[in-house]
Design a protein around this motif. Structure first.
Motif: not given
Length: 565
Positions: A278-280, A316-317, A322-323, A327-329
């Motif tokens: 979850f780099p974003d 893992k990546t 996909l992001m 979109p995650a939060g």
């Protein structure tokens, strides 16, 4: 290695929680460093070997044993480590082999390259007896399956000082005597992510030979506070609505987002770091502190169902596409630390106010404040729980005492979880497979299906729990008596309109899935009842299941019970 093998063997055959505690405690007392530290790491799931894979073990045994014989044996036993430990042949060169120590195995595997692992494992298997081989392979694959949680292993470690439980604190304040007081498992969890195996400093502290290791590493994980399940009949009579804040129990995954002194990490509730997936999220978080919350896919400020988040889990990546699509939060519901200050001892009212200020200053959709649910009494709250305005993104409610501190573990009283009633369908047993560990002799993993418009069965899920030991024996006998075909370890069970076993299956949710023939995937399915009395033709249909899925996605109330005929 022999003592570790004996420990695993006895744990696998012991059902009692207290008996397991004693076994682990006695092993940790009797075993020297560093072996006991590596053993504790293995028991808590904090020891893994990337270069060692189950496929490598299968190739090794197939080089020593007829592959067909091994395949039949594996199908019958159902557990790779147990099969290999029993079928591995004695070495033919009669060279003396010394049994390795646990620390030798760990050190060698941590240094070994991928091509070096198999010869190492083969040499150790030659040197060990069957019980030692089994323990070795369990260690290598990381699949212990001995019914011991990480917290229980840590609890046993807290008990290793022989006089810790009985020695009272010295009224004169002597440090040596004070150190004899029992250690609480939450104190171990507090420092756990600031120490590394084989935990020499940890054991020195637990035995009163050194100070407690410092937990103050920037970006560290804090032990989470967990809720107990609400018993409506018993608990509501004792609780006052005015004492408890209510908020939605979001259907994502529990996380801890930490940013301290330039170190940013995202942890699961068990302390596993998932920042890489979850780099974003991590790039967007700018606060200084530690936030407890729920990781969700967010679209236009609204949380999406769990199925959307599942597209991003266990990776893992992730790539940009996909992001962007998912979109995650973080939906934040507690603040554990802020600007270097530990807030966990403060009451929830104060932590909540500080959290609201942090989120308000943060801005952006990646961090939102979990809204509180306004209610006057338990009846009103029950109506909201049954038909939440947030739809499928919530799986129930949380109740938290306004005056509660943030305590590690699962204390009784401060926090309750009140999950929505599960969905239930009637399905027909189609396939069965042997279980693992204690269940390796039983067909305990079941695939079940529902009827299509054409009168055929289509699989909709798998379940391997929800039944008693006695029911397992009955299910196993049914599978054996009515097997019509075999596919390796899997048995196809007779399932027709006029003959079949109906299982009442409970599950938490549904999602659309292109990977499944039926087009749907279930979340947390389990067998809630065996319908020996129900004809197979009266089980549910795929049309019923899709109607339920449409209702869930539309944010409707519970329609699960209407699916049962």
């Amino acid at each position: 290695m022999r003592a570790f093998a004996e420990l695993l063997d006895r744990l696998s055959l012991t059902a009692s929680r207290n008996a397991k505690l004693v076994l682990v405690r006695d092993y940790l007392r009797a075993t020297p460093d560093p072996d006991r530290g590596w053993a504790l790491a293995a028991l808590t799931g904090d020891l893994g070997f990337d270069a060692a894979k189950p496929a490598m073990i299968r190739k090794a045994v197939e080089a020593r044993v007829d592959p067909v014989l091994f395949g039949w044996s594996y199908d019958y036993v159902g557990d790779l480590a147990e099969t290999v430990s029993l079928i591995w042949p004695a070495p033919t060169d009669h060279r003396p082999n010394r049994e390795p120590e646990l620390s030798e195995v760990v050190d060698a595997l941590r240094r070994a390259g991928r091509n070096e692992v198999r010869p190492l494992i083969e040499g150790w298997l030659d040197a060990l007896e069957p019980k030692g081989r089994w323990a070795l392979l369990k260690l290598v694959t990381g699949a212990l399956r001995i019914g011991l949680s990480a917290r229980l292993a840590k609890t046993a470690a807290a008990m290793i000082r022989p006089d810790a439980v009985s020695a009272p604190p010295d009224p004169d304040g002597d440090e040596r005597t004070q150190s004899l007081a029992p250690v609480d498992v939450s104190d171990i969890e507090e420092v756990w992510h600031a120490i590394d195996p084989p935990y020499v400093d940890l054991f020195a502290w637990l035995e009163g030979r050194a100070e407690r290791p410092s937990p103050d590493a920037p970006g560290r994980f804090r032990p989470v506070m967990l809720a107990v399940a609400l018993d409506e009949a018993a608990d509501f009579a004792k609780l006052s609505p005015a004492d408890y804040a209510a908020e939605w129990k979001w259907d994502g995954i529990r996380v801890q987002a930490v940013r301290e002194q330039g170190v940013a990490k995202l942890y699961s509730r068990t302390g596993d770091e998932i920042s890489g997936a979850f780099p974003d999220v991590m790039q967007a978080l700018t606060f200084e502190g530690a936030i407890d919350g729920e990781l969700l896919v967010m679209r236009e400020g609204q949380p999406a169902p769990f199925g959307d988040l599942q597209q991003r889990l266990n990776r893992k990546t992730v790539d940009a596409k996909l992001m962007a699509a998912h979109p995650a939060g973080v939906m934040a519901y507690d603040l554990l630390a802020a600007d270097g200050e530990d807030l966990r001892s403060l009451p929830l009212t104060e932590r909540r106010a500080r959290l609201a200020a942090v989120v308000a200053q943060h801005g952006g959709e990646r961090l939102q404040l979990s809204p509180q649910v306004e209610y006057a009494d338990w009846d009103q709250l029950a109506r909201l729980r049954a038909d939440p305005p947030v739809g499928a993104a919530a799986e129930g409610l949380m109740l938290k005492r306004w005056d509660s501190s943030y305590l590690a573990g699962r204390p009784k009283g401060p926090w309750f979880k009140w999950k929505r009633d599960p969905h239930v369908i009637d399905a027909v047993l189609m396939y069965a497979q042997r279980g693992h560990g204690k269940r390796s002799s039983f067909y305990s993993d079941y695939t079940f299906g529902v009827w299509t418009d054409e009168g055929a069965l289509t699989p909709v899920g798998k379940a391997y729990f929800g039944f008693t030991d006695e029911e397992l024996k009955q299910l196993d006998k049914f599978v054996r008596d009515h097997t019509v075909e075999r596919f390796g370890p899997v048995r196809s069970v007779r399932a027709e309109r006029d003959f079949g076993l109906v299982l009442e299956v409970a599950f938490e949710g549904l999602q659309r899935s292109s990977r499944h023939k039926s087009g749907v995937a279930m979340r947390f399915p389990r067998v809630s009842r065996i319908r020996w009395d129900k004809p197979a033709r009266e089980a549910n249909t795929i049309t019923d299941v899709m109607a339920l899925l449409d209702a869930i996605e539309g944010g409707g109330g519970r329609v699960a019970k209407s699916l049962k005929n």
